[in-house]
Write a protein that holds these residues in place. Sequence first.
Motif, mmCIF file in Angstrom:
data_model
loop_
_atom_site.group_PDB
_atom_site.id
_atom_site.type_symbol
_atom_site.label_atom_id
_atom_site.label_comp_id
_atom_site.label_asym_id
_atom_site.label_seq_id
_atom_site.Cartn_x
_atom_site.Cartn_y
_atom_site.Cartn_z
ATOM 1 N N PHE A 252 0.797 -1.231 0.000
ATOM 2 C CA PHE A 252 0.000 0.000 0.000
ATOM 3 C C PHE A 252 0.828 1.279 0.000
ATOM 4 O O PHE A 252 0.404 2.300 -0.542
ATOM 5 N N VAL A 253 1.997 1.272 0.644
ATOM 6 C CA VAL A 253 2.851 2.461 0.718
ATOM 7 C C VAL A 253 4.302 2.011 0.549
ATOM 8 O O VAL A 253 4.596 0.824 0.552
ATOM 9 N N LEU A 254 5.193 2.988 0.407
ATOM 10 C CA LEU A 254 6.622 2.690 0.302
ATOM 11 C C LEU A 254 7.270 2.792 1.678
ATOM 12 O O LEU A 254 7.475 3.899 2.191
ATOM 13 N N PRO A 255 7.589 1.669 2.321
ATOM 14 C CA PRO A 255 8.261 1.727 3.625
ATOM 15 C C PRO A 255 9.687 2.273 3.484
ATOM 16 O O PRO A 255 10.327 2.103 2.444
ATOM 17 N N GLU A 256 10.167 2.903 4.540
ATOM 18 C CA GLU A 256 11.527 3.420 4.565
ATOM 19 C C GLU A 256 12.293 2.812 5.736
ATOM 20 O O GLU A 256 11.722 2.524 6.780
ATOM 21 N N SER A 257 13.571 2.608 5.536
ATOM 22 C CA SER A 257 14.423 2.063 6.586
ATOM 23 C C SER A 257 15.631 2.960 6.776
ATOM 24 O O SER A 257 16.208 3.467 5.813
ATOM 25 N N ASN A 258 16.026 3.160 8.032
ATOM 26 C CA ASN A 258 17.202 3.961 8.358
ATOM 27 C C ASN A 258 18.476 3.117 8.455
ATOM 28 O O ASN A 258 19.533 3.629 8.829
ATOM 29 N N LYS A 259 18.383 1.849 8.117
ATOM 30 C CA LYS A 259 19.523 0.964 8.308
ATOM 31 C C LYS A 259 20.630 1.253 7.293
ATOM 32 O O LYS A 259 20.376 1.551 6.127
ATOM 33 N N THR A 260 21.857 1.117 7.776
ATOM 34 C CA THR A 260 23.036 1.258 6.920
ATOM 35 C C THR A 260 23.417 -0.120 6.393
ATOM 36 O O THR A 260 22.891 -1.154 6.834
ATOM 37 N N ILE A 261 24.365 -0.156 5.483
ATOM 38 C CA ILE A 261 24.838 -1.438 4.978
ATOM 39 C C ILE A 261 25.457 -2.265 6.101
ATOM 40 O O ILE A 261 25.308 -3.494 6.143
ATOM 41 N N ASN A 262 26.122 -1.605 7.045
ATOM 42 C CA ASN A 262 26.693 -2.332 8.181
ATOM 43 C C ASN A 262 25.611 -2.966 9.034
ATOM 44 O O ASN A 262 25.770 -4.098 9.534
ATOM 45 N N ASP A 263 24.495 -2.242 9.230
ATOM 46 C CA ASP A 263 23.372 -2.800 9.983
ATOM 47 C C ASP A 263 22.835 -4.053 9.296
ATOM 48 O O ASP A 263 22.591 -5.076 9.944
ATOM 49 N N LEU A 264 22.642 -3.964 7.987
ATOM 50 C CA LEU A 264 22.091 -5.096 7.238
ATOM 51 C C LEU A 264 23.038 -6.297 7.279
ATOM 52 O O LEU A 264 22.598 -7.445 7.378
ATOM 53 N N GLN A 265 24.334 -6.021 7.204
ATOM 54 C CA GLN A 265 25.307 -7.113 7.203
ATOM 55 C C GLN A 265 25.315 -7.883 8.517
ATOM 56 O O GLN A 265 25.657 -9.071 8.548
ATOM 57 N N LYS A 266 24.904 -7.225 9.596
ATOM 58 C CA LYS A 266 24.881 -7.892 10.899
ATOM 59 C C LYS A 266 23.652 -8.770 11.091
ATOM 60 O O LYS A 266 23.669 -9.685 11.921
ATOM 61 N N LEU A 267 22.575 -8.525 10.342
ATOM 62 C CA LEU A 267 21.339 -9.258 10.587
ATOM 63 C C LEU A 267 20.633 -9.665 9.294
ATOM 64 O O LEU A 267 20.636 -10.835 8.913
ATOM 65 N N GLU A 268 20.026 -8.701 8.593
ATOM 66 C CA GLU A 268 19.142 -9.027 7.475
ATOM 67 C C GLU A 268 19.833 -9.788 6.345
ATOM 68 O O GLU A 268 19.238 -10.690 5.733
ATOM 69 N N LEU A 269 21.080 -9.412 6.041
ATOM 70 C CA LEU A 269 21.770 -10.033 4.911
ATOM 71 C C LEU A 269 22.340 -11.410 5.235
ATOM 72 O O LEU A 269 22.709 -12.156 4.320
ATOM 73 N N VAL A 270 22.385 -11.758 6.509
ATOM 74 C CA VAL A 270 23.044 -13.011 6.909
ATOM 75 C C VAL A 270 22.385 -14.235 6.256
ATOM 76 O O VAL A 270 23.082 -15.075 5.665
ATOM 77 N N PRO A 271 21.050 -14.394 6.318
ATOM 78 C CA PRO A 271 20.442 -15.558 5.649
ATOM 79 C C PRO A 271 20.623 -15.537 4.133
ATOM 80 O O PRO A 271 20.861 -16.587 3.518
ATOM 81 N N PHE A 272 20.508 -14.376 3.513
ATOM 82 C CA PHE A 272 20.682 -14.295 2.061
ATOM 83 C C PHE A 272 22.089 -14.724 1.657
ATOM 84 O O PHE A 272 22.262 -15.506 0.713
ATOM 85 N N LYS A 340 1.592 -0.862 -4.454
ATOM 86 C CA LYS A 340 1.515 0.603 -4.443
ATOM 87 C C LYS A 340 2.850 1.265 -4.112
ATOM 88 O O LYS A 340 3.079 2.414 -4.485
ATOM 89 N N ALA A 341 3.731 0.562 -3.415
ATOM 90 C CA ALA A 341 5.037 1.130 -3.094
ATOM 91 C C ALA A 341 5.770 1.561 -4.353
ATOM 92 O O ALA A 341 6.541 2.533 -4.338
ATOM 93 N N VAL A 342 5.544 0.842 -5.451
ATOM 94 C CA VAL A 342 6.171 1.175 -6.730
ATOM 95 C C VAL A 342 5.176 1.840 -7.671
ATOM 96 O O VAL A 342 5.445 2.888 -8.250
ATOM 97 N N ALA A 343 4.003 1.212 -7.834
ATOM 98 C CA ALA A 343 3.048 1.671 -8.843
ATOM 99 C C ALA A 343 2.595 3.112 -8.618
ATOM 100 O O ALA A 343 2.392 3.866 -9.573
#
Length: 590
Positions: A252-272, A340-343
């Motif tokens: 429905f909307v475009l979410p925003e995140s304040n995370k840096t690449i270092n933040d992602l590397q510590k958590l979100e990117l680990v499974p990928f 909607k985040a893109v469209a």
Amino acid sequence: MKIKKLVVGMALIVILIFVIMEFTDTIPLNKDDHKINSTQINKSSNSNWNDVVSQKISLDDFIATLTLEEKVGQLLMPDFREWNDIPVASLNDEIESEIQNKHIGGVILFAENFKNKAQTTHLISSMQEQAEIPLMISVDQEGGLVTRIPFMPSMPGNMALGATNDPTLAKEVGIGIGSELRSLGIHVNFGPVLDVNNNPNNPVIGVRAFGDDPNTVIKLGHAYMEGLNEAGVLAVGKHFPGHGDVSLDSHFVLPESNKTINDLQKLELVPFKSLIESGIQGIMTAHIAFHKIEPETVKSKKDGLPIELPATLSPKIITDILRIDLSFQGLIFTDAMDMKAVANHFGTAEASILAVEAGVDIVLMPENLQHAFDGIVDAVKTGRIEEERIDESVKRILQVKSSTLFQESTEFTKLSTKEIVELEQRVANASITIVSGDQILPLDETSEEKIALVAFDRQSLTRLTNATKKYQWRNEPILLSKSKNWSGKLSNDQLKKIKEAKTVIVATNTANEEDLSKNGWKMGAVQSIIDIGKQSIIVSTRNPYDSRTLENYDAYIAQYDTGTASFNAALDVLFGKKQAQGVLPVRVNE
């Protein structure tokens, strides 16, 4: 001289008649004959592709024979859920033309496309007949909350698997889902979900995640992927670079995140990173703006204001991080481009162009297929996109299509429908988690006292009631609704039924911050029930975070799913017929 000319003239007439007769033999006599000839032409033009599969010609040589339009079509994967507001269960002439004229590379199927197995296989084979290069058929069949096929077991879902903490079960689920998809002619499943659900207010992931610990996500995601692959189905991890820590829904909307690449590397990117190293075949992007990673903005088509590029359209995230830093060589799919985040902000043509520029291979569900097709073609013709960039994606796509995944003769692991139904119940049994209150269990099935059964929707109430009837027939179903309980209070008839009961079992279903709010109607109504003072048991059928809001209940059970198998398993635990085996895969009280 006149005789000679006459003879020559007659000879010419005879030759002309012969030529006309020969020519008319190839002219169709009616419309049906014309259709047959068209089909034969389409099949004969497939010979080059068959040469690729048999390795008579190289993939590069085949790609060199394709027109720009044929190559761009391979990058598009639309849905045909409805046509003129009618669910698409069979092809019509218009859809056939879309497949043929735009040379589309694949189709994603939805619930509207499925009636039964025979109808589905016929629909898919009919689609394949329209394509010169085989279509890549895909679906979202994660299990649990996101399932599309009504005639196959849905499985309790990823967070239920997280509660079992059993990779063997996760792999079996992958095999079970994959073998059903394979039997229908579906090549791609958009799973496993590799998001780490570390935000309780996340409205779009929740029970779709295995948990909030990246190590759990890796262990179970890897097993699920292996199961799909053993069943002959391509696995797609999602939503890169991580959708677990947002509080807005990108549908429905475009979410925003304040995370840096270092933040992602510590958590979100680990499974990928882990599953990429293990060879996962596909990755789906997230429609989330990470402005500390991708600062570029464009003018929104919605309001003219600057809007940040979401990950799906970001070269820094798709090419620099996913392709280069993580060395991913498989297929990159966008998330649905009609979200909607893109469209809302980019328009179909521009969004499709930006996705390809960012490094995406397959543009999934463009809001307007014609605009997406024309937009990419024009971007190449005007020099905005190099044709070599298109060729890169086409080669990756066709490498998959020429693999054993697309060959019917290949043998893969398969479970029977009976085995899958049994597996669904085994997963449910292993997932049920007693969070608190085990001292009041088991319930007494010989009691003559009434049990009040409460739920937010009629389907869940029916399933809760049926599961309870095995043990206690004196029960009183109560349906809570926003229209009746908007103030968070009970109606007089609801209040009366609960006061007449000894025990109240409430099946909650919460998905977002509003659902979990003390001031919201859902938690308000449930707290009103608890405050009456009856023995109260909360059974969370979705996100297990209700305990953060509710107070003074007697027991709290997490079942993670609204399926019949999960309700049966939960009531078996409540009445002491089975032991609860599950462990919470997320932290609920922090």
